[in-house]
Design a protein around this motif. Structure first.
Motif, PDB file in Angstrom:
ATOM      1  N   THR A 170      -2.643   4.003  -3.161  1.00  6.68           N
ATOM      2  CA  THR A 170      -2.611   2.834  -4.025  1.00  6.68           C
ATOM      3  C   THR A 170      -2.611   1.619  -3.110  1.00  6.68           C
ATOM      4  OG1 THR A 170      -1.341   4.012  -5.697  1.00  6.68           O
ATOM      5  CG2 THR A 170      -1.307   1.628  -5.809  1.00  6.68           C
ATOM      6  N   PHE A 171      -3.579   0.708  -3.304  1.00  4.15           N
ATOM      7  CA  PHE A 171      -3.752  -0.416  -2.382  1.00  4.15           C
ATOM      8  C   PHE A 171      -3.458  -1.763  -3.029  1.00  4.15           C
ATOM      9  CE2 PHE A 171      -6.793   2.723  -0.643  1.00  4.15           C
ATOM     10  CZ  PHE A 171      -6.256   2.834   0.625  1.00  4.15           C
ATOM     11  N   CYS A 172      -2.939  -2.676  -2.214  1.00  4.39           N
ATOM     12  CA  CYS A 172      -2.834  -4.107  -2.520  1.00  4.39           C
ATOM     13  C   CYS A 172      -2.133  -4.411  -3.842  1.00  4.39           C
ATOM     14  CB  CYS A 172      -4.215  -4.762  -2.491  1.00  4.39           C
ATOM     15  SG  CYS A 172      -4.978  -4.685  -0.875  1.00  4.39           S
TER      16      CYS A 172
ATOM     17  N   ASN B 149       0.864  -1.178   0.000  1.00  2.00           N
ATOM     18  CA  ASN B 149       0.000   0.000   0.000  1.00  2.00           C
ATOM     19  C   ASN B 149       0.900   1.226   0.000  1.00  2.00           C
ATOM     20  OD1 ASN B 149      -2.249  -1.680   0.315  1.00  2.00           O
ATOM     21  ND2 ASN B 149      -2.177  -1.514   2.535  1.00  2.00           N
ATOM     22  N   ILE B 150       0.581   2.198  -0.843  1.00  2.00           N
ATOM     23  CA  ILE B 150       1.341   3.439  -0.917  1.00  2.00           C
ATOM     24  C   ILE B 150       0.391   4.591  -0.611  1.00  2.00           C
ATOM     25  CG2 ILE B 150       2.745   4.952  -2.372  1.00  2.00           C
ATOM     26  CD1 ILE B 150       3.266   2.482  -4.176  1.00  2.00           C
ATOM     27  N   LEU B 151       0.790   5.454   0.311  1.00  2.00           N
ATOM     28  CA  LEU B 151       0.029   6.648   0.639  1.00  2.00           C
ATOM     29  C   LEU B 151       0.952   7.855   0.480  1.00  2.00           C
ATOM     30  CD1 LEU B 151      -2.391   8.230   1.883  1.00  2.00           C
ATOM     31  CD2 LEU B 151      -1.364   7.741   4.114  1.00  2.00           C
ATOM     32  N   VAL B 152       0.540   8.814  -0.331  1.00  6.09           N
ATOM     33  CA  VAL B 152       1.273  10.071  -0.480  1.00  6.09           C
ATOM     34  C   VAL B 152       0.369  11.173   0.058  1.00  6.09           C
ATOM     35  CG1 VAL B 152       2.413  11.650  -2.070  1.00  6.09           C
ATOM     36  CG2 VAL B 152       2.456   9.191  -2.533  1.00  6.09           C
TER      37      VAL B 152
ATOM     38  N   LEU C  58       4.675   3.782   3.228  1.00  5.14           N
ATOM     39  CA  LEU C  58       4.628   2.470   2.587  1.00  5.14           C
ATOM     40  C   LEU C  58       4.266   1.435   3.642  1.00  5.14           C
ATOM     41  CD1 LEU C  58       7.957   2.720   0.575  1.00  5.14           C
ATOM     42  CD2 LEU C  58       5.659   3.283  -0.216  1.00  5.14           C
ATOM     43  N   GLU C  59       3.302   0.597   3.331  1.00  8.31           N
ATOM     44  CA  GLU C  59       2.895  -0.482   4.226  1.00  8.31           C
ATOM     45  C   GLU C  59       2.849  -1.772   3.431  1.00  8.31           C
ATOM     46  OE1 GLU C  59      -0.274   2.012   6.930  1.00  8.31           O
ATOM     47  OE2 GLU C  59      -0.979   1.061   5.112  1.00  8.31           O
ATOM     48  N   THR C  60       3.300  -2.855   4.035  1.00  7.14           N
ATOM     49  CA  THR C  60       3.215  -4.145   3.365  1.00  7.14           C
ATOM     50  C   THR C  60       2.571  -5.185   4.278  1.00  7.14           C
ATOM     51  OG1 THR C  60       5.391  -4.904   4.112  1.00  7.14           O
ATOM     52  CG2 THR C  60       5.305  -3.743   1.994  1.00  7.14           C
ATOM     53  N   ALA C  61       1.898  -6.108   3.637  1.00  3.57           N
ATOM     54  CA  ALA C  61       1.487  -7.357   4.266  1.00  3.57           C
ATOM     55  C   ALA C  61       2.228  -8.406   3.461  1.00  3.57           C
ATOM     56  CB  ALA C  61      -0.012  -7.550   4.176  1.00  3.57           C
ATOM     57  N   ASP C  62       3.079  -9.196   4.114  1.00  2.00           N
ATOM     58  CA  ASP C  62       3.942 -10.059   3.335  1.00  2.00           C
ATOM     59  C   ASP C  62       4.106 -11.439   3.947  1.00  2.00           C
ATOM     60  OD1 ASP C  62       5.873  -9.409   5.444  1.00  2.00           O
ATOM     61  OD2 ASP C  62       6.235  -7.581   4.330  1.00  2.00           O
ATOM     62  N   GLU C  63       4.676 -12.307   3.144  1.00  4.28           N
ATOM     63  CA  GLU C  63       4.959 -13.672   3.579  1.00  4.28           C
ATOM     64  C   GLU C  63       6.462 -13.866   3.573  1.00  4.28           C
ATOM     65  OE1 GLU C  63       2.664 -17.434   2.440  1.00  4.28           O
ATOM     66  OE2 GLU C  63       4.351 -17.404   1.056  1.00  4.28           O
TER      67      GLU C  63
END
Length: 106
Positions: free
Chosen positions: A73-75, A30-33, A97-102
């Motif tokens: 911008t998501f996912c 996910n991107i947030l500006v 910047l946020e991530t959900a990751d493996e």
């Protein structure tokens, strides 16, 4: 990079905002500006595995972010080693910047 990364953009040049770690199988980004300015600004985004992004790496060619507004911008699925680049028309915007990751299980 699981979690978050915040960065204040300093110039109108293309800047590296973050990089997806190599020890992942994949990540959802996910991107947030955020625009704290009193005027609208233009933002470009790239995802690239190179040191500098190319035109084919562009995911956002020039979104207009309103004064005191945001661009989200998501996912977006990204691969290990991919870099996130941002270009703004003025300095002082905040990128989160946020991530959900493996994590790769070795």
């Amino acid at each position: 990079m699981s979690g978050k990364l915040n960065k204040i953009l300093t110039t109108g040049a293309v800047q590296l905002a973050g990089e997806i770690p190599m020890n992942l199988t994949y990540a959802s980004l996910n991107i947030l500006v955020s625009n704290p300015k009193d005027t609208e600004v233009t933002v470009g985004l790239w995802l690239s595995d190179s040191a500098q992004p190319k035109i084919v790496d562009m995911i956002e060619p020039g979104a207009v972010v309103p004064a005191k507004g945001k661009l989200e911008t998501f996912c977006r699925l990204v691969s290990p080693g991919e870099k996130i680049f941002v270009k703004t028309s003025v300095a002082g915007l905040v990128v989160r910047l946020e991530t959900a990751d493996e994590v790769l299980d070795i």
